[in-house]
Design a protein around this motif. Structure first.
Motif, mmCIF file in Angstrom:
data_model
loop_
_atom_site.group_PDB
_atom_site.id
_atom_site.type_symbol
_atom_site.label_atom_id
_atom_site.label_comp_id
_atom_site.label_asym_id
_atom_site.label_seq_id
_atom_site.Cartn_x
_atom_site.Cartn_y
_atom_site.Cartn_z
ATOM 1 N N UNK A 117 0.825 -1.213 0.000
ATOM 2 C CA UNK A 117 0.000 0.000 0.000
ATOM 3 C C UNK A 117 0.860 1.265 0.000
ATOM 4 N N UNK A 118 2.167 1.095 -0.023
ATOM 5 C CA UNK A 118 3.059 2.256 -0.076
ATOM 6 C C UNK A 118 3.812 2.507 1.211
ATOM 7 N N UNK A 119 3.624 1.687 2.190
ATOM 8 C CA UNK A 119 4.314 1.868 3.463
ATOM 9 C C UNK A 119 5.694 1.243 3.438
ATOM 10 N N UNK A 120 6.636 1.882 2.790
ATOM 11 C CA UNK A 120 7.991 1.345 2.639
ATOM 12 C C UNK A 120 8.668 1.108 3.983
ATOM 13 N N UNK A 121 8.467 1.977 5.003
ATOM 14 C CA UNK A 121 9.130 1.723 6.301
ATOM 15 C C UNK A 121 8.752 0.368 6.932
ATOM 16 N N UNK A 122 7.615 -0.204 6.516
ATOM 17 C CA UNK A 122 7.184 -1.501 7.069
ATOM 18 C C UNK A 122 7.924 -2.679 6.441
ATOM 19 N N UNK A 123 8.817 -2.388 5.465
ATOM 20 C CA UNK A 123 9.543 -3.455 4.778
ATOM 21 C C UNK A 123 10.399 -4.279 5.734
ATOM 22 N N UNK A 124 11.040 -3.594 6.679
ATOM 23 C CA UNK A 124 11.895 -4.301 7.649
ATOM 24 C C UNK A 124 11.053 -5.245 8.498
ATOM 25 N N UNK A 125 9.876 -4.800 8.907
ATOM 26 C CA UNK A 125 8.986 -5.654 9.690
ATOM 27 C C UNK A 125 8.517 -6.855 8.901
ATOM 28 N N UNK A 126 8.229 -6.634 7.607
ATOM 29 C CA UNK A 126 7.790 -7.747 6.758
ATOM 30 C C UNK A 126 8.889 -8.811 6.650
ATOM 31 N N UNK A 127 10.146 -8.348 6.424
ATOM 32 C CA UNK A 127 11.262 -9.299 6.326
ATOM 33 C C UNK A 127 11.474 -10.022 7.650
ATOM 34 N N UNK A 128 11.358 -9.284 8.762
ATOM 35 C CA UNK A 128 11.550 -9.874 10.091
ATOM 36 C C UNK A 128 10.556 -11.010 10.334
ATOM 37 N N UNK A 129 9.285 -10.762 10.050
ATOM 38 C CA UNK A 129 8.264 -11.790 10.300
ATOM 39 C C UNK A 129 8.325 -12.913 9.261
ATOM 40 N N UNK A 130 8.838 -12.616 8.073
ATOM 41 C CA UNK A 130 9.041 -13.686 7.087
ATOM 42 C C UNK A 130 10.077 -14.682 7.599
ATOM 43 N N UNK A 131 11.163 -14.135 8.166
ATOM 44 C CA UNK A 131 12.214 -15.004 8.736
ATOM 45 C C UNK A 131 11.666 -15.803 9.907
ATOM 46 N N UNK A 132 10.902 -15.154 10.788
ATOM 47 C CA UNK A 132 10.334 -15.856 11.949
ATOM 48 C C UNK A 132 9.358 -16.950 11.502
ATOM 49 N N UNK A 133 8.603 -16.688 10.437
ATOM 50 C CA UNK A 133 7.660 -17.690 9.927
ATOM 51 C C UNK A 133 8.404 -18.943 9.477
ATOM 52 N N UNK A 134 9.503 -18.736 8.741
ATOM 53 C CA UNK A 134 10.297 -19.878 8.264
ATOM 54 C C UNK A 134 10.907 -20.628 9.443
ATOM 55 N N UNK A 135 11.452 -19.868 10.420
ATOM 56 C CA UNK A 135 12.075 -20.510 11.580
ATOM 57 C C UNK A 135 11.056 -21.299 12.403
#
Length: 393
Positions: A117-135
């Protein structure tokens, strides 16, 4: 009743219930618990309850024989782990891993929507939770795999019971999997020391539970192999003696022997490859190739016409059949495998036509000789006035 007696009852009942849950057998659970309580009460009563105590002991003995046969009293049970560890930890890994995977996955999706939706600052949070999901997914999958392995192990034990030698085919049937899958399963369980002395024979046909039984199997197989080798040597000597009397040259004899090897390979491939339609094609090929070498045996002069057959066609046929068998052994047949197998089947059709033409060509000179002989015969008959036209004249 003393506190020790109550502790005894608690431990015995807990063990009995654990056994029933683990093995999924609740048929004698109620009677077993009753026996434990009666035994304890009779012990507390002392001599006055002696008659009941004896009866309870007898009942307990019957239960142990009926309920625990093949697990505690059978010598076979000392060869494998009746209750392998890791069930509880696998359940916890599976449950908590799945929960965390869902939670972190939802958070990842939320952050992903924000980023899109354009919230670029949330990119770090998305990557963080992607890693946690895999782990979190890793222990969930590992727990699931381990629970599946434990479940199959219990089903294997129901088939094994008191046997030292078990056909792997029976174990495969009990879980509805292929021989290859079941063999890998058993080898993994042996590696994990759930089976203490078990071996899978080199042909992967049997699971053998003890070292002693495995040594007996190897000894019996060695004796059988020696007898087979001896019989093959006797047959070879008999064939050799027969060949010496057939009047063939050494080169022609070697060509025929090589051809017989290819014929055996076609036959053995046909035995191993399922499917009636393809089997009929290989039957035809075996018959035609065998006829070709029968002609060579009867007319050694045509051996020189088989150079292409021996140097290219038959080696290529062997390679195609070996490749087909390898593809047929794969547990999952994808589009590429199915397409390749279809192409090999069509190639076998083409080879069959070629072999039939080659067989026919071997009779070409003989047919020409016969035609010449018939022509000469007609001429001689005409000269002697013995043909039908001569009689009419």
């Amino acid at each position: 009743m003393s506190e020790n007696n109550w502790d005894n009852i608690g431990r015995q009942i807990k063990d009995t219930v654990d056994d029933a849950i683990y093995y999924g057998d609740f048929t004698n659970l109620s009677r077993s618990i009753g026996n434990i309580i009666n035994d304890t009460i009779d012990t507390v009563r002392g001599p006055a309850g002696g008659r009941h105590q004896g009866q309870s002991a007898q009942q307990r003995s019957v239960y142990q024989t009926d309920q625990n046969a093949g697990r505690r009293t059978s010598p076979v049970t000392s060869l494998y782990e009746t209750r392998p560890r890791g069930r509880v930890s696998s359940i916890l890994m599976c449950v908590f891993g799945s929960i965390l995977t869902v939670v972190f996955g939802i958070c990842f999706i939320v952050f992903l929507i924000v980023v899109l939706s354009g919230g670029v600052p949330a990119l770090a949070g998305m990557i963080f939770f992607a890693v946690l999901t895999v782990l979190a997914l890793v222990p969930a999958v590992r727990g699931r795999v381990r629970l599946g392995l434990l479940s199959r192990y219990r089903r294997y034990l129901r088939v094994i019971q008191h046997s030292l030698n078990i056909p792997i085919r029976e174990l495969a049937n009990c879980i509805g999997k292929s021989l290859e899958y079941t063999t890998r399963d058993l080898l993994k369980m042996i590696e994990m020391h759930w089976f203490f002395q078990a071996h899978v024979d080199e042909d992967q046909h049997y699971l053998i539970l003890s070292d002693e039984a495995y040594q007996s199997y190897l000894s019996a197989k060695s004796d059988y192999t020696a007898r087979e080798r001896q019989a093959a040597e006797v047959q070879r000597q008999a064939d050799e003696a027969k060949r010496k009397d057939d009047g063939l040259s050494p080169e022609c004899r070697r060509l025929i022997e090589k051809g017989e090897e290819y014929i055996r390979h076609i036959h053995e491939s046909n035995e191993r490859i399922p499917g009636a339609e393809f089997s009929a094609k290989l039957d035809q090929m075996e018959h035609v190739v065998a006829r070709i070498f029968d002609v060579v045996r009867a007319h050694p002069e045509v051996a020189s016409d088989l150079d292409k057959l021996m140097s290219y066609y038959l080696p290529t046929t062997k390679k195609l059949l070996d490749t087909y068998q390898e593809m047929d052994r794969q547990p999952v047949a994808g589009e590429n495998i199915s397409s390749a197998k279809h192409e090999i089947e069509e190639a076998v059709d083409t080879l069959n036509v070629a072999f039939e033409k080659l067989l026919d060509s071997l009779f070409e000179d003989k047919a020409w000789d016969i035609s010449s002989d018939i022509s000469v015969l007609h001429t001689v008959l005409a000269q002697d006035g013995l043909k039908e036209d001569a009689f009419k004249k």
